[in-house]
Design a protein around this motif. Structure first.
Motif, PDB file in Angstrom:
ATOM      1  N   ASN A 198      -5.135   4.051   2.647  1.00 37.56           N
ATOM      2  CA  ASN A 198      -4.128   3.097   2.189  1.00 37.56           C
ATOM      3  C   ASN A 198      -4.514   2.615   0.794  1.00 37.56           C
ATOM      4  N   THR A 230       0.825  -1.207   0.000  1.00 36.28           N
ATOM      5  CA  THR A 230       0.000   0.000   0.000  1.00 36.28           C
ATOM      6  C   THR A 230       0.856   1.254   0.000  1.00 36.28           C
ATOM      7  N   ILE A 237      -3.980   0.347  -2.294  1.00 37.36           N
ATOM      8  CA  ILE A 237      -3.396  -0.970  -2.552  1.00 37.36           C
ATOM      9  C   ILE A 237      -2.907  -1.027  -3.993  1.00 37.36           C
ATOM     10  N   GLN A 240      -1.025  -7.256  -4.232  1.00 39.72           N
ATOM     11  CA  GLN A 240      -1.336  -8.172  -3.141  1.00 39.72           C
ATOM     12  C   GLN A 240      -0.559  -9.477  -3.320  1.00 39.72           C
ATOM     13  N   ASP A 276       2.480  -2.742   3.911  1.00 41.16           N
ATOM     14  CA  ASP A 276       1.147  -2.167   4.025  1.00 41.16           C
ATOM     15  C   ASP A 276       1.031  -1.219   5.211  1.00 41.16           C
TER      16      ASP A 276
END
Length: 415
Positions: free
Chosen positions: A336, A61, A338, A341, A381
């Protein structure tokens, strides 16, 4: 004569020598250990943060600061330069659509409307006068034409009689010529009068069209002024909350100046701000986590604003729950964004020891000693970082600030 030493005495002396050597070695070892303790740095385990590397999932993030704003917000501005005549609403109150908020002084507009109405009446009178004048001239010329037509008939009859008499020698050639000229003169006068009717009609119609055009222009100006007059009654454009109001009666306002702001109730989005360093990594459609305290809301990047100001880029985030009870206008939140992932990867809690991505020297703790080890750091993150290489699951690492030991290869960790 030498006396032979008893074996027991020799054995006892050897034991004493061995004990003395052992004591000396122990003393030297203890001294070396004490010197090492005195010279080698150590850190109390309670003064550092130690995290255990584990396996899990992480979303890389980009962190930003955000502020909650209404999805729909409308600004109401003054249509003219005037002053606030009367205030009917209060800042922060809920308002209904078309509810009167305040009144602006409309005297200048009312004077302009009265003037335009007078000018419209003048144009209508002019059109009527031109129409009557044209009709009057037409009647006059029509009467003259009727008389000329009678004259023409009379001159033609006279000319016919003279022509008959001329054959019999009853009139002179001069009288016959005069009769012919009288017919021609009457015909010319008759044609001129008929042309005057058409010319007058064209001129008058042109003047009437000009007056009608001027009337149409004045009517448009009147409509604009009446619209401005209606706007001096400042009303709520829709049902919502009055989030800004110029509430000082008598205050001067300029044309286009903000006088009121109405925001939609319980329907919000987020405006996020972050360094333009991350501008290339941002794009519409990216998933977003919005945090306020222990509450986390899902969202999505709606648009990245193209303008960068003072090294800051802004973006708008739509929320999956825009009506959530925690949301308030101007509430500050953490955003945050993204960008990627990952699943089943090595993770460690985030801390000051980590600085972005790439190879970094991190102290890994084994057997009470923290040894500097190069770890390859990946995604982050904000709460955890990804360990790409250099450690295994179960290893312990110091995640607090270790900058004062940056020149050491190892540090003792006292329990």
């Amino acid at each position: 004569m030498d006396t032979q030493i008893a074996p027991a005495i020799i054995a006892r002396r050897k034991r004493k020598t061995a004990l003395a050597v052992a004591a000396l070695l122990a003393t030297l070892s203890l001294t070396a250990w004490a010197i090492n303790r005195a010279v080698s740095p150590s850190v109390d385990a309670s003064n550092v943060s130690i995290a255990t590397i584990r396996t899990g999932s992480i979303a890389n993030t980009i962190n930003a600061s955000g502020i909650v704003i209404p999805v729909h917000e409308e600004l109401v501005s003054s249509p003219i330069q005037t002053r606030v005549a009367k205030v009917h609403a209060k800042l922060g109150q809920q308002v209904q659509a078309n509810e009167l908020l305040l009144e602006l002084d409309n005297r200048t507009i009312q004077l302009a409307i009265d003037s335009l109405k007078e000018q419209l009446a003048q144009q209508e009178n002019r059109i009527l006068a031109l129409t009557l004048e044209m009709e009057q001239k037409r009647k006059q010329l029509s009467s003259a034409i009727e008389l000329l037509e009678l004259d023409l008939q009379a001159t033609r009859v006279k000319l016919g009689r003279y022509q008959t008499l001329r054959k019999a020698g009853g009139v002179s050639a001069e009288d016959l010529l005069t009769a012919e000229l009288n017919v021609q003169r009457t015909e010319i006068q008759l044609r001129q009068h008929r042309e005057q009717i058409e010319d007058g009609k064209r001129v008058t119609n042109s003047n009437i069209e000009g007056a009608r055009l001027q009337k149409s222009i004045l009517q448009k100006q009147l409509g604009e002024q009446q619209q401005l007059l209606a706007q001096t009654q400042v009303r709520a454009p829709f049902a919502g909350m009055l989030t800004w109001l110029l509430a000082d009666e008598g205050a001067s306002v300029g044309t286009g100046q903000l006088v009121a702001k109405v925001s939609e109730l319980n329907n919000y989005k987020v405006e996020a701000s972050l360094s333009d360093f991350h501008a290339r990594a941002l794009g519409a459609g990216q998933k977003v986590l919005v945090e306020q305290g222990n509450t986390r809301l899902q969202g999505e990047v709606q648009t990245v604003l193209p303008e960068i100001q003072n090294g800051t880029v802004k973006l708008l985030v739509t929320l999956a729950e825009p009506h959530h009870s925690i949301l308030r206008n101007k509430l500050r939140v953490e955003v945050n964004i993204i960008t990627e992932q990952k699943q089943n990867t090595l993770l460690a809690d985030s801390g000051p020891a980590f600085n972005g991505r790439g190879p970094q020297d991190i102290f890994v703790v084994h057997g009470g000693v923290a040894r500097k080890t190069t770890l390859n750091i990946g995604a982050s993150d904000g709460k955890a970082v990804e360990i790409l290489s250099g450690a295994r699951a179960g290893d312990q690492v110091i995640i607090s600030d270790t900058s004062r030991y940056k020149d050491r290869d190892s540090v003792r960790v006292a329990q």
